[in-house]
Write a protein that holds these residues in place. Structure first.
Motif, mmCIF file in Angstrom:
data_model
loop_
_atom_site.group_PDB
_atom_site.id
_atom_site.type_symbol
_atom_site.label_atom_id
_atom_site.label_comp_id
_atom_site.label_asym_id
_atom_site.label_seq_id
_atom_site.Cartn_x
_atom_site.Cartn_y
_atom_site.Cartn_z
ATOM 1 N N GLN A 1 -4.097 15.056 -3.675
ATOM 2 C CA GLN A 1 -3.738 16.094 -2.713
ATOM 3 C C GLN A 1 -2.979 15.512 -1.522
ATOM 4 O O GLN A 1 -1.998 16.050 -1.074
ATOM 5 N N SER A 2 -3.482 14.416 -0.993
ATOM 6 C CA SER A 2 -2.897 13.799 0.194
ATOM 7 C C SER A 2 -2.676 12.316 -0.069
ATOM 8 O O SER A 2 -3.582 11.621 -0.514
ATOM 9 N N LYS A 3 -1.491 11.838 0.243
ATOM 10 C CA LYS A 3 -1.176 10.435 0.010
ATOM 11 C C LYS A 3 -1.356 9.597 1.276
ATOM 12 O O LYS A 3 -0.998 8.435 1.311
ATOM 13 N N ARG A 4 -1.890 10.213 2.328
ATOM 14 C CA ARG A 4 -2.118 9.468 3.573
ATOM 15 C C ARG A 4 -3.281 8.501 3.393
ATOM 16 O O ARG A 4 -4.166 8.712 2.577
#
Length: 44
Positions: A9-12
């Motif tokens: 969902q999030s690549k952070r």
């Protein structure tokens, strides 16, 4: 590899979120401490 590792969902990085959580909670308690110190100084 499971489905969740493929479709992220999030690549952070988590370190940024952890730092923001720490700073926010530290700031909240620091403000609480400052307000309590000011109230105590006024009352003394």
């Amino acid at each position: 590899m499971n489905e969740f590792e493929k479709n992220v969902q999030s690549k952070r990085h988590d370190i940024g979120d952890s730092a923001m959580g720490f700073i926010a909670s530290f700031g909240f308690f620091a403000i609480l401490f400052i307000i309590a110190t000011v109230i105590k100084a006024i009352g003394a």
